[in-house]
Design a protein around this motif. Structure first.
Motif, mmCIF file in Angstrom:
data_model
loop_
_atom_site.group_PDB
_atom_site.id
_atom_site.type_symbol
_atom_site.label_atom_id
_atom_site.label_comp_id
_atom_site.label_asym_id
_atom_site.label_seq_id
_atom_site.Cartn_x
_atom_site.Cartn_y
_atom_site.Cartn_z
ATOM 1 N N UNK A 122 0.834 -1.200 0.000
ATOM 2 C CA UNK A 122 0.000 0.000 0.000
ATOM 3 C C UNK A 122 0.867 1.247 0.000
ATOM 4 N N UNK A 123 0.542 2.220 -0.867
ATOM 5 C CA UNK A 123 1.311 3.466 -0.860
ATOM 6 C C UNK A 123 1.362 4.071 0.545
ATOM 7 N N UNK A 124 2.568 4.470 0.950
ATOM 8 C CA UNK A 124 2.761 5.034 2.278
ATOM 9 C C UNK A 124 3.302 4.052 3.279
ATOM 10 N N UNK A 125 3.184 2.755 2.990
ATOM 11 C CA UNK A 125 3.745 1.750 3.888
ATOM 12 C C UNK A 125 5.271 1.787 3.871
ATOM 13 N N UNK A 126 5.862 1.201 4.877
ATOM 14 C CA UNK A 126 7.306 1.288 5.100
ATOM 15 C C UNK A 126 8.122 0.806 3.908
ATOM 16 N N UNK A 127 7.759 -0.332 3.356
ATOM 17 C CA UNK A 127 8.554 -0.942 2.294
ATOM 18 C C UNK A 127 8.095 -0.532 0.888
ATOM 19 N N UNK A 128 7.110 0.319 0.813
ATOM 20 C CA UNK A 128 6.516 0.604 -0.492
ATOM 21 C C UNK A 128 7.501 1.195 -1.490
ATOM 22 N N UNK A 129 8.217 2.239 -1.097
ATOM 23 C CA UNK A 129 9.125 2.919 -2.031
ATOM 24 C C UNK A 129 10.201 1.983 -2.551
ATOM 25 N N UNK A 130 10.753 1.180 -1.668
ATOM 26 C CA UNK A 130 11.796 0.242 -2.078
ATOM 27 C C UNK A 130 11.237 -0.801 -3.047
ATOM 28 N N UNK A 131 10.055 -1.320 -2.717
ATOM 29 C CA UNK A 131 9.442 -2.322 -3.592
ATOM 30 C C UNK A 131 9.095 -1.750 -4.956
ATOM 31 N N UNK A 132 8.546 -0.552 -4.978
ATOM 32 C CA UNK A 132 8.195 0.078 -6.243
ATOM 33 C C UNK A 132 9.442 0.365 -7.067
ATOM 34 N N UNK A 133 10.501 0.819 -6.404
ATOM 35 C CA UNK A 133 11.759 1.077 -7.105
ATOM 36 C C UNK A 133 12.305 -0.178 -7.766
ATOM 37 N N UNK A 134 12.205 -1.311 -7.063
ATOM 38 C CA UNK A 134 12.680 -2.577 -7.633
ATOM 39 C C UNK A 134 11.827 -2.974 -8.837
ATOM 40 N N UNK A 135 10.511 -2.772 -8.731
ATOM 41 C CA UNK A 135 9.617 -3.121 -9.837
ATOM 42 C C UNK A 135 9.952 -2.293 -11.078
ATOM 43 N N UNK A 136 10.202 -1.002 -10.908
ATOM 44 C CA UNK A 136 10.447 -0.118 -12.041
ATOM 45 C C UNK A 136 11.842 -0.311 -12.639
ATOM 46 N N UNK A 137 12.795 -0.706 -11.824
ATOM 47 C CA UNK A 137 14.168 -0.859 -12.312
ATOM 48 C C UNK A 137 14.461 -2.268 -12.813
ATOM 49 N N UNK A 138 13.564 -3.217 -12.577
ATOM 50 C CA UNK A 138 13.769 -4.605 -12.998
ATOM 51 C C UNK A 138 13.880 -4.638 -14.519
ATOM 52 N N UNK A 139 14.999 -5.102 -15.032
ATOM 53 C CA UNK A 139 15.301 -5.014 -16.461
ATOM 54 C C UNK A 139 14.217 -5.630 -17.353
#
Length: 338
Positions: free
Chosen positions: A80-97
């Motif tokens: 969920x946006x705003x949760x502790x791990x959200x930014x890191x998880x989203x960053x991994x999703x977007x950077x995954x080749x």
């Protein structure tokens, strides 16, 4: 407020066509106004720098609200946006080749012209939908990338489509994923609009498994096909049923043979799930009819049964047909004789 949304895995559920000219007298919908946007959400998402997602995802949350939450939690599973791990998880999703490679391909396949064509066809389909269901809201349609997870997500206000499931039958991704050729044949951009209408139909009319036999499944899928046909009257039969020209001709030629075989072998009222899947489930062919037949022929016959039912009940409306709830009674009333 708790979000309610339903997921419909449609990758294996498709239908194409070219001959059942059932709706030569489609209603005039030219005066019906509908308001529906086609939103290429994935383009905005993948424009975010993976190393700095906080500011950008906050803006997307404000812009898209519940949709963005549903996408993040239910479709790509980054939390969920705003949760502790959200930014890191989203960053991994977007950077995954591989995701970036998929995005680049989606941008090429879903060009501006392609999106304009899809939007135009959606508006046309929604006009027919509004004709038959004037009390219903017409949804916006989002385009997303799911990492090959979900094909279609349906909510009361929107439908969201995984564009990476419609990149063309020859797309190399499907070969890498080991997707069977008979499924790849349906993974084409032309399927987006009929699959949206099919998703709406399956949300509007969920399957009642209180009597889960073959004829019940055939009738259900036949009605869903009629929903698509009513909202896209000019859809070719190959696109409606998910068949090639050769497969379509086989079904039309062998309709009587298929029906008599089902009756003779007493399969219609069978509750054997393995047998039902042979007729209904996605497959390169229907094993009980041999390798020359296409798959999902039970749906084709179900469509013909409902066509017969409508012919026997000219006083009944399309919605009456969709709401008819007893498949055994429907079969009896249809007096289907190919």
């Amino acid at each position: 407020m708790k979000i309610k949304y339903s997921f419909l895995i449609l990758l294996s559920l498709v239908f194409l066509a070219n001959g059942c000219n059932l709706f030569n007298n489609a209603p005039d919908v030219s005066d019906i106004e509908v308001d529906s946007d086609l939103i290429p959400f994935y383009e905005e998402l993948f424009a975010i720098p993976p190393e700095n997602t906080d500011e950008y995802t906050e803006a997307l949350q404000k812009k898209y609200g519940d949709y963005f939450t549903a996408y993040c939690e239910g479709i790509i599973g980054v939390g969920k946006p705003g949760n502790k791990e959200f930014s890191e998880n989203m960053g991994r999703f977007l950077s995954y080749k591989p995701n970036k490679e998929v995005f680049d391909t989606c941008r090429k396949v879903f060009s501006e012209h392609r999106k304009e064509t899809i939007h135009k066809d959606l508006i046309k389909a929604f006009k027919y939908y509004k004709h038959y269901y004037p009390e219903r809201n017409v949804p916006d349609v989002y385009l997303h990338i799911s990492g090959f997870n979900e094909s279609m997500v349906v909510d009361s206000d929107w439908v969201s489509v995984s564009v990476e499931k419609y990149l063309g039958r020859d797309c190399i991704f499907y070969e890498w994923l080991g997707t069977p050729k008979y499924l790849r044949a349906q993974m084409i951009p032309e399927r987006v609009v009929p699959d949206v209408m099919r998703a709406i139909a399956m949300t509007e009319y969920t399957y009642n498994d209180s009597i889960d036999d073959l004829i019940s499944q055939m009738v259900y899928h036949g009605k869903i096909l009629h929903f698509v046909k009513h909202t896209i009257p000019d859809i070719p039969d190959t696109l409606l049923f998910g068949y090639s020209e050769k497969e379509m001709k086989w079904c039309d030629k062998n309709e009587e043979f298929m029906w008599s075989s089902m009756v003779e072998h007493k399969h219609l009222f069978s509750t054997d799930q393995m047998l039902i899947r042979k007729y209904i489930g996605p497959a390169p062919f229907t094993s009980v009819f041999g390798q020359e037949s296409p798959g999902r022929t039970g749906r084709y016959i179900g469509y013909q049964i409902m066509k017969s039912w409508m012919g026997k009940h000219p006083d009944k409306s399309f919605r009456d047909m969709m709401q008819a709830s007893d498949p055994h009674r429907i079969l009896s009333q249809a007096k289907y004789r190919p």
